[in-house]
Write an enzyme that holds these catalytic residues in place. Structure first.
Site, mmCIF file in Angstrom:
data_model
loop_
_atom_site.group_PDB
_atom_site.id
_atom_site.type_symbol
_atom_site.label_atom_id
_atom_site.label_comp_id
_atom_site.label_asym_id
_atom_site.label_seq_id
_atom_site.Cartn_x
_atom_site.Cartn_y
_atom_site.Cartn_z
ATOM 1 N N SER A 107 -1.142 24.578 25.286
ATOM 2 C CA SER A 107 -0.658 25.927 25.968
ATOM 3 C C SER A 107 1.317 24.918 26.733
ATOM 4 C CB SER A 107 -1.218 25.941 27.455
ATOM 5 O OG SER A 107 -0.374 26.817 28.631
ATOM 6 N N TYR A 123 -5.806 24.574 36.356
ATOM 7 C CA TYR A 123 -5.708 24.888 34.313
ATOM 8 C C TYR A 123 -4.921 24.481 33.461
ATOM 9 C CZ TYR A 123 -3.523 28.273 30.548
ATOM 10 O OH TYR A 123 -3.563 28.948 29.143
#
Ligand code: NAD
Length: 257
Positions: free
Chosen positions: A151, A164
């Site tokens: 990501s 996260y």
């Protein structure tokens, strides 16, 4: 189902977290490109809807297997890979996509929040890569291609991603280490680093939350799951035969800032 260019013709692929979002778009694109597929998820209903759509169009009916399981559980992760080797005789591609996306800052996050995201996004990715590589080394001819879902949060800091974000740094790190570990055995390991993508979860967020996210991407919009799937297809396919250890941003210019 409309056919693609056959860029995965004859390949056997496992896509984890395929019931929704980026995983589903990837499974659909892979099927169009001729892959034989094992789609996996904890969401049995979503998986069975996907399987129905992929077989209903007449394409690849004999080439799709669905496995319900949790990537963070070793037996389940192993079963996902074994299903591919058992049904198709080998595994050419793993897309390690399954993940949860909790948003919290370090003050609000609990130790349990940390353990949960590390279990799925961290340990789950480790386990599926581990069992896939074991199989890729055993098979004849040996080799294969793995694409991990990192990501922009796995390459740069963000607000409200105290659990996260570090889990996505695990994805980036695993990609580079496994790429070097197995480059001389015909196994390529790459990752995509999506910006914010308009999956169902993101489409359901309030506009005052989404607007600044959109503006943070230089292209002035969010990405679509299909745009991430296209980048995954390139890295998975033989077109990327000299690419390993790469983390490809699919982010509308976010990381270029
Ligand atoms: P999503 O929630 O739409 O889909 C994730 C899928 O994974 C779901 O079908 C879910 O059931 C499945 N899953 C969750 N936990 C699982 C487990 N333990 N075992 C097996 N399956 C499990 O999410 P998405 O947006 O499509 O994200 C997919 C991947 O892309 C994730 O790894 C995420 O970190 C990454 N990513 C997403 C974005 C984004 O903006 N959507 C951005 C960057 C990276």
């Amino acid at each position: 189902m409309e056919r693609g260019l056959g860029r995965l013709e004859g390949k056997a692929a496992v896509v984890t977290g395929a019931a929704k979002g980026i995983g589903r778009a990837t499974a659909e694109l892979f099927a169009r490109e001729g892959a034989r597929l094992v789609v996996t998820d904890v969401d049995a209903d979503g998986l069975s809807a996907l399987r129905g759509r992929l077989t209903g169009g007449g394409a690849g009916a004999a080439g799709i297997e669905a496995v319900v399981g949790d990537v963070s559980v070793p037996e389940d992760a192993r079963a996902m890979i074994s299903a591919c080797a058992g049904r198709f005789g080998r595994i050419d591609v793993l897309v390690a996509n399954a993940g949860v996306i909790p948003l919290n800052n370090v003050v609000d996050a609990t130790p349990e929040d940390w353990d949960r995201v590390m279990a799925v996004d961290g340990r789950g990715m480790f386990l599926t890569c581990k069992y896939a590589i074991e199989e890729m080394l055993r098979q004849e001819p040996p080799g294969g291609s793995i694409v991990c879902l990192s990501s922009i949060s796995g390459l740069a800091g963000q607000r409200d991603q105290a659990t996260y974000g570090p889990a996505k740094f695990v994805a980036s790190g695993l990609t580079k280490h496994l790429a070097v570990e197995w480059a001389n055995r015909g196994i390529r390991v790459n990752a995509v680093a999506p910006g914010t993508i308009r999956t169902e979860a993101v489409r359901g967020l309030p506009e005052d939350y989404v607007a600044p996210m959109r503006e943070a991407h230089p292209m002035g919009r969010l990405g679509e799951p299909e745009e991430v799937a296209s980048a995954i297809l390139f890295l998975a396919s033989d077109e990327a035969s000299f690419v390993t250890g790469a983390i490809l941003p699919v982010d509308g210019g976010y990381l270029a800032q």
